[in-house]
Design a protein around this motif. Structure first.
Motif: not given
Length: 284
Positions: A266-268, A273-279
């Protein structure tokens, strides 16, 4: 002409409605977020103690014995997801380009229908299909078969995301490339795709987060192994598989490792998801 008293009454009514809607939105948000917080908190309490170097570097101990780790599952998940990403990117991006750039092609309705049907297929059914088409002809389970199942689950997500972000690229950008005498395929590859790169990466990361926790298709395809394996043509374990086995085990040690594995997974997914928002923000 509206009197000051009536205007004040209307303003007060609007404020009351705004306050009421704000409370309702806050309650709805709390109802959505609360289960995630409860799950994450439960896994932190139960599984954090088992997350250590042994968990990452060692293979599973014999059933019911203390110690050991899930190096086989971590390496297997990375390998399977890596190969699934290749399939998801190649087929998904190609399908999204076709739907966005060739809307009048006679095959467009068929491609869109196939994408929509693929997005509605349950993961366990996809596992059974890949078992029949890949595992049985090969004669054995393999990480490759698991990656095919997960890759096919990724395809409709990448297709839809790619199509939508390509539609956001202004038509004038395409016309400028065509005016220079470039063929359409070169305009798409050299101008349109780079302009939509952030959104496409976002779709890929979201698709990876979506399939990373799927255990059902892997039960029929990669099957699992207690050894660290980097051969894509051999049975290979993965985090969802080990979580399923540990959670259904009668031994407390296996259940504790399953809780630690669930916390790691769940951490991964959260990081993806955070990387997707940043991208997505970087691409704007």
């Amino acid at each position: 002409m509206t009197s000051p008293r009536k205007s004040s009454s209307l303003s007060g009514g609007r404020k009351s409605k705004n306050a009421l809607m704000g409370v309702l939105v806050a309650l709805g948000t709390a109802l959505v977020v609360a289960p995630l917080i409860l799950i994450f908190g439960f896994l932190l309490i139960k599984g954090l103690g088992a997350l250590n170097l042994d968990f990452i570097l060692k293979t599973p101990a014999p059933e019911g014995e203390a110690g050991g780790g899930w190096a086989n599952a971590i390496s297997g998940s990375l390998m399977i997801l890596g190969m699934a990403a290749v399939l998801g990117v190649v087929v998904g991006v190609a399908g999204g380009i076709f739907l966005a750039e060739y809307p009048r092609h006679r095959l467009m309705p068929t491609i869109r229908m196939l994408s929509d049907v693929l997005s509605g297929i349950p993961a366990i059914v996809m596992g059974l299909v890949v078992y029949a088409l890949v595992v049985r002809p090969m004669g054995h389970f393999s990480a490759f078969a698991g990656s095919v199942a997960l890759g096919l689950l990724m395809v409709p997500i990448v297709v839809r995301t790619t199509e939508e972000v390509l539609k956001l690229v202004p038509l004038s950008v395409r016309e400028a490339g065509l005016a220079l005498g470039l063929p359409q395929w070169k305009v798409i590859l050299s101008i349109v795709l780079p302009a939509a790169g952030g959104g496409i990466i976002t779709g890929l990361l979201l698709a990876l987060a979506r399939v990373a926790g799927e255990a059902a298709p892997l039960l029929f395809t990669s099957f699992g192994s207690n050894l660290v394996n980097f051969n894509p043509l051999s049975p290979t374990s993965a985090l969802p598989l080990e979580i399923y086995k540990g959670a259904t085990s009668a031994y407390d040690e296996n259940q504790r490792l399953a809780q630690a594995g669930a916390l790691l997974l769940i951490t991964l997914i959260f990081v993806a998801s955070l990387l997707a928002r940043y991208a997505n923000r970087a691409g704007k």
